[in-house]
Each structure stands twice: as C-alpha cells, then as structure tokens.
Design a protein around this motif. Sequence first.
Motif, short mmCIF file in Angstrom:
data_model
loop_
_atom_site.label_atom_id
_atom_site.label_comp_id
_atom_site.label_asym_id
_atom_site.label_seq_id
_atom_site.Cartn_x
_atom_site.Cartn_y
_atom_site.Cartn_z
N GLU A 49 3.91 -12.20 3.00
CA GLU A 49 3.98 -10.86 2.40
C GLU A 49 5.23 -10.15 2.93
N TRP A 50 6.38 -10.69 2.56
CA TRP A 50 7.65 -10.27 3.15
C TRP A 50 8.05 -8.86 2.75
N ASP A 51 7.58 -8.36 1.62
CA ASP A 51 7.93 -7.01 1.21
C ASP A 51 7.38 -5.94 2.15
N MET A 52 6.40 -6.32 2.98
CA MET A 52 5.87 -5.35 3.93
C MET A 52 6.88 -5.02 5.03
N ALA A 53 7.95 -5.81 5.13
CA ALA A 53 9.01 -5.51 6.11
C ALA A 53 9.90 -4.37 5.65
N ILE A 54 9.80 -3.97 4.39
CA ILE A 54 10.65 -2.93 3.83
C ILE A 54 9.88 -1.62 3.74
N HIS A 55 10.52 -0.53 4.14
CA HIS A 55 9.83 0.76 4.09
C HIS A 55 10.77 1.85 3.56
N PRO A 56 10.30 2.68 2.63
CA PRO A 56 11.18 3.68 2.01
C PRO A 56 11.64 4.78 2.96
N ARG A 57 10.90 5.01 4.05
CA ARG A 57 11.31 6.06 4.99
C ARG A 57 12.14 5.54 6.15
N CYS A 58 12.58 4.30 6.05
CA CYS A 58 13.37 3.71 7.13
C CYS A 58 14.71 4.45 7.28
N GLY A 59 15.19 4.56 8.51
CA GLY A 59 16.48 5.18 8.75
C GLY A 59 17.63 4.44 8.11
N THR A 60 17.42 3.16 7.81
CA THR A 60 18.46 2.39 7.11
C THR A 60 18.80 3.04 5.78
N ASP A 108 17.62 1.16 -3.94
CA ASP A 108 17.81 -0.28 -4.08
C ASP A 108 18.74 -0.83 -3.02
N LEU A 109 19.86 -0.16 -2.78
CA LEU A 109 20.80 -0.63 -1.77
C LEU A 109 20.20 -0.53 -0.37
N GLY A 110 19.42 0.52 -0.13
CA GLY A 110 18.75 0.65 1.17
C GLY A 110 17.76 -0.47 1.40
N ASN A 111 17.01 -0.83 0.36
CA ASN A 111 16.06 -1.93 0.48
C ASN A 111 16.77 -3.25 0.75
N LEU A 112 17.91 -3.46 0.07
CA LEU A 112 18.69 -4.68 0.31
C LEU A 112 19.21 -4.73 1.74
N ALA A 113 19.69 -3.57 2.23
CA ALA A 113 20.18 -3.52 3.60
C ALA A 113 19.07 -3.82 4.59
N GLN A 114 17.88 -3.29 4.34
CA GLN A 114 16.75 -3.60 5.21
C GLN A 114 16.42 -5.09 5.16
N PRO A 140 0.82 -1.21 0.00
CA PRO A 140 0.00 0.00 0.00
C PRO A 140 0.85 1.26 0.00
N SER A 141 0.25 2.35 -0.48
CA SER A 141 0.96 3.62 -0.48
C SER A 141 1.24 4.07 0.94
N ASP A 142 2.29 4.84 1.09
CA ASP A 142 2.77 5.24 2.40
C ASP A 142 2.00 6.44 2.94
N ASN A 143 1.68 6.39 4.22
CA ASN A 143 1.13 7.53 4.93
C ASN A 143 2.28 8.15 5.72
N ASN A 144 2.85 9.25 5.20
CA ASN A 144 4.07 9.77 5.81
C ASN A 144 3.84 10.55 7.10
N SER A 145 2.59 10.57 7.59
CA SER A 145 2.33 11.19 8.88
C SER A 145 2.55 10.21 10.03
N ILE A 146 2.82 8.94 9.71
CA ILE A 146 3.03 7.91 10.72
C ILE A 146 4.49 7.48 10.69
N GLY A 147 5.11 7.43 11.85
CA GLY A 147 6.50 6.98 11.94
C GLY A 147 6.68 6.07 13.14
#
Length: 213
Positions: free
Chosen positions: A116-127, A171-177, A75-82
């Motif tokens: 649904e393993w891709d749900m463990a990855i998030h674009p706003r992660c500090g990683t 891409d590298l951030g997603n791999l690191a996560q 799902p699309s990200d709700n950037n008001s939640i962290g």
Amino acid sequence: MSDSASLNTSNFWDFDFTAPQPSQDTDLLRQLNFVPGLKEILMVRQVHALEHATVWVLSQRYGASGAGSTLSTPPSDNNSIGGLSTDQGFYLYGQVNLADLRRAVPTALQRLTRGEWDMAIHPRCGTNLSVAVFLGAGLGLAVHLLLPRGPIEQLLGLGFAAVAATQLTPDLGNLAQRYLTTAIPFNLAIVDIRETSDIWGRPAHFVQMRWID
C-alpha cells in the motif's frame, strides 16, 4: 512462440521498474557507503513514509471517513494530527492515545511494506509546501523576464504564475514525496513508542526506529 515464452514476455513488459524493491536502499548503501550521511538520509526517507502512513491509520481509527480505504483511495485525513521525521524516528503531535499509536505504527509499517505504497504520500507534507514556494517563485521570475515590463502585463503574468503554481503543486508535490523525500520502510524496525516532548518543549509522542539490513 510457446505459451511459457509468451507468459515470460508478458511478465517482463508488465514489470513496474519504478516499484519499490525491498533491497534497494540496502544495495545503495552497500555501493555508496563512502558517502557521508547517506545512511541517515535513507533512514529519514523511510521514517518519513512511516510517519505519513501512521497518520493515515490513525485518521481511519479516529473515524475520518477511512473505512474501506485501498491503495488508490487512502483514508481521509485527520488534520489535527501532524508529525516530524528524524533519522532516529518521528514525533507525532495532536490528540493521540498512546495505546492507539502503539497499534497504529506496526499496522502502518505492515501495510506499507506489503504494497500500500500510496500511504507514504500525504497532502499536508512539508514537501508540498516547498514545491509550492519554489514553483511559484520560479514561474513568477519567468513571467517577469519573458513578458513586457508594463504593469498590466506583469500583473497578469504574476496572476497566471500563481494560478499555475496552485494547480501544479499537488501533483508535483506528490511526485517529489514519492521519489525524493519518502521511501518504503523495508529497513525499519520499531524500538519504542513513548510520550515525550520535542526539542522545543512541545508535548508529543516519539516513535523510535532502528535500521535493519
């Protein structure tokens, strides 16, 4: 070759050796139980994944274009939640209804552990931010050392390093996560979900978890 032998061979080659296994962290902890802090590290990785998945579920619930999400299209990200993960559970920040959160966490846990393993990855992660910093610094140092010392060459090199880091970071951030900072929470059980404040006094919700073998 018989049909059954052909099927077994096909299944062997189709097996994903990188796919998360339910007992992987339990086995690792059993083999390396002499390593100080290992359980806490494994716990944080699993909590981190659940934190991300919970944000995805809440984003969908709050209408951030999440209908019909799948493993490949979360799902699309709700950037008001962290969030912020610890070895006891995770804090969630933003305008979140407690009842919604109490429904979202078990849903996120179930979806993660069922594939649904891709749900463990998030674009706003500090990683991703850490990867961007290290990658930009590394590329910047490399071009400084490799290119002539003229100001124009150095400026062009730094520009190239910045563009390359920007392009490579997602891409590298997603791999690191995926392989370093998160793990599918096969060993987590929910203890409590409550309103609280973090160590800095900021209002938050805390999702307390415990380890199960």
